[in-house]
Design a protein around this motif. Structure first.
Motif, PDB file in Angstrom:
ATOM      1  N   ASP A 117       0.816  -1.170  -0.055  1.00 26.81           N
ATOM      2  CA  ASP A 117       0.061  -0.079   0.045  1.00 26.81           C
ATOM      3  C   ASP A 117       0.771   1.318   0.140  1.00 26.81           C
ATOM      4  OD1 ASP A 117      -2.547   0.870   0.023  1.00 26.81           O
ATOM      5  OD2 ASP A 117      -2.536   1.553   2.026  1.00 26.81           O
ATOM      6  N   GLY A 118       2.060   1.155  -0.062  1.00 28.11           N
ATOM      7  CA  GLY A 118       3.127   2.175  -0.174  1.00 28.11           C
ATOM      8  C   GLY A 118       3.700   2.784   1.070  1.00 28.11           C
ATOM      9  N   VAL A 119       3.284   2.028   2.082  1.00 30.81           N
ATOM     10  CA  VAL A 119       3.826   2.694   3.401  1.00 30.81           C
ATOM     11  C   VAL A 119       5.530   2.510   3.627  1.00 30.81           C
ATOM     12  CG1 VAL A 119       3.638   2.394   5.992  1.00 30.81           C
ATOM     13  CG2 VAL A 119       1.461   1.942   4.705  1.00 30.81           C
ATOM     14  N   PRO A 120       6.134   3.470   3.939  1.00 31.88           N
ATOM     15  CA  PRO A 120       7.533   3.065   3.786  1.00 31.88           C
ATOM     16  C   PRO A 120       8.000   2.228   4.995  1.00 31.88           C
ATOM     17  CG  PRO A 120       7.111   5.607   4.411  1.00 31.88           C
ATOM     18  CD  PRO A 120       5.823   4.747   4.382  1.00 31.88           C
ATOM     19  N   VAL A 121       9.251   1.479   4.676  1.00 29.46           N
ATOM     20  CA  VAL A 121       9.692   0.390   5.669  1.00 29.46           C
ATOM     21  C   VAL A 121       9.758   0.881   6.862  1.00 29.46           C
ATOM     22  CG1 VAL A 121      11.558  -1.151   5.927  1.00 29.46           C
ATOM     23  CG2 VAL A 121      10.863  -0.965   3.685  1.00 29.46           C
ATOM     24  N   SER A 122      10.592   2.334   7.217  1.00 24.49           N
ATOM     25  CA  SER A 122      10.608   2.450   8.395  1.00 24.49           C
ATOM     26  C   SER A 122       9.361   2.682   9.476  1.00 24.49           C
ATOM     27  CB  SER A 122      11.155   4.028   8.439  1.00 24.49           C
ATOM     28  OG  SER A 122      10.334   5.024   7.721  1.00 24.49           O
ATOM     29  N   ALA A 123       8.359   2.879   8.711  1.00 27.86           N
ATOM     30  CA  ALA A 123       6.843   3.033   9.444  1.00 27.86           C
ATOM     31  C   ALA A 123       6.442   1.458   9.517  1.00 27.86           C
ATOM     32  CB  ALA A 123       5.907   3.723   8.589  1.00 27.86           C
ATOM     33  N   VAL A 124       6.611   0.600   8.487  1.00 27.68           N
ATOM     34  CA  VAL A 124       6.190  -0.742   8.851  1.00 27.68           C
ATOM     35  C   VAL A 124       6.662  -1.419   9.762  1.00 27.68           C
ATOM     36  CG1 VAL A 124       5.782  -3.024   7.663  1.00 27.68           C
ATOM     37  CG2 VAL A 124       5.410  -0.810   6.394  1.00 27.68           C
TER      38      VAL A 124
END
Length: 261
Positions: free
Chosen positions: A224-231
């Motif tokens: 869904d395009g969420v950055p790795v750092s946030a995931v």
């Protein structure tokens, strides 16, 4: 849960489009899935290849589940009960292949979807495709349906009520950091009992099972395009590097590589 014996044409009549020949070739169903939509448990007389052209799909078969970004599909053999759903808006392209087709996977199998296979599926979804062109394209599809080298995340669920309660709670919140002794106190079972149940009923240790739960949730966010750092934080990892390390160790590739062809 009751299982419906559903034909491709019955599903298409509900909310999709069907393309293909009527002489035993490949049928392609096209569906739009809204976020949260899920089919009833059903079976097909034909084999099915479930692929998300866009978005992320979830396929569940008898307690096992797969998360499918556009780089992965799952082969569901004829007669296997399953459900298909989406947590975000998705476009499903579903191939229905006759039982006597050249592809003979006896169990649900993760399939790699490269650019050529993706293009062929979209090509076969056309309703104006001449019969001769369709026959040529179908022959190539059979050659391209091969197991994925980097697999999809497989999350079998335990049957024991105590372990199942634990599992359902973690699926709902993968970032829950409680260890197995703490879970044992919560569900009323010893650590040893829970550890034994997870191995016996899922084929995975509790730690490995929880890793799969976290990675399955992560794939939905990543696609869904969420950055790795946030995931990483959303699914229970202290740092992005720790998340990437576990992802690579489990699936053989980095998150970025998994989501590209």
């Amino acid at each position: 849960m009751p299982v419906r014996n559903t034909t491709a044409s019955q599903l298409i009549s509900q909310s999709g489009q069907l393309a293909g020949s009527v002489d035993g070739g490949i049928l392609v169903g096209s569906f739009r899935f809204a976020a949260g939509r899920r089919t009833p448990t059903h079976v097909h007389a034909d084999h099915q290849l479930v692929w998300a052209q866009s978005g992320v799909l979830h396929v569940t078969t008898d307690g096992a589940g797969w998360v499918l970004p556009p780089t992965r599909a799952v082969w569901v053999p004829a007669g296997v009960p399953h459900t298909t759903g989406a947590s975000t808006p998705a476009t499903l392209r579903s191939l229905y292949l006759p039982p006597d087709c050249p592809v003979r996977f006896a169990e649900p199998t993760a399939i790699a979807v490269d650019d050529l296979l993706a293009a062929l599926i979209v090509h076969l979804a056309r309703i104006d495709l001449p019969a001769a062109a369709r026959t040529r394209a179908e022959a190539v599809v059979f050659d391209l349906v091969t197991p994925a080298r980097a697999g999809v995340v497989h999350v079998p669920m335990p049957r024991d009520p105590r372990a199942l309660h634990l599992a359902e709670t973690l699926v709902a919140d993968p970032a829950d950091a409680r260890d197995l002794p703490a879970w044992g106190r919560h569900v009323g079972a010893s650590t040893r009992t829970l550890a034994r149940v997870f191995v016996a009923e899922t084929g995975l240790s509790f730690a490995r099972w929880r890793t799969h739960v976290r990675l399955r949730a992560a794939l939905v966010h990543l696609a869904d395009g969420v950055p790795v750092s946030a995931v990483a934080g959303r699914v229970g990892y202290q740092t992005p590097s720790a998340f990437v390390s576990v992802f690579r160790r489990t699936l053989g590739v980095t998150p970025g590589h998994y989501l590209t062809r």
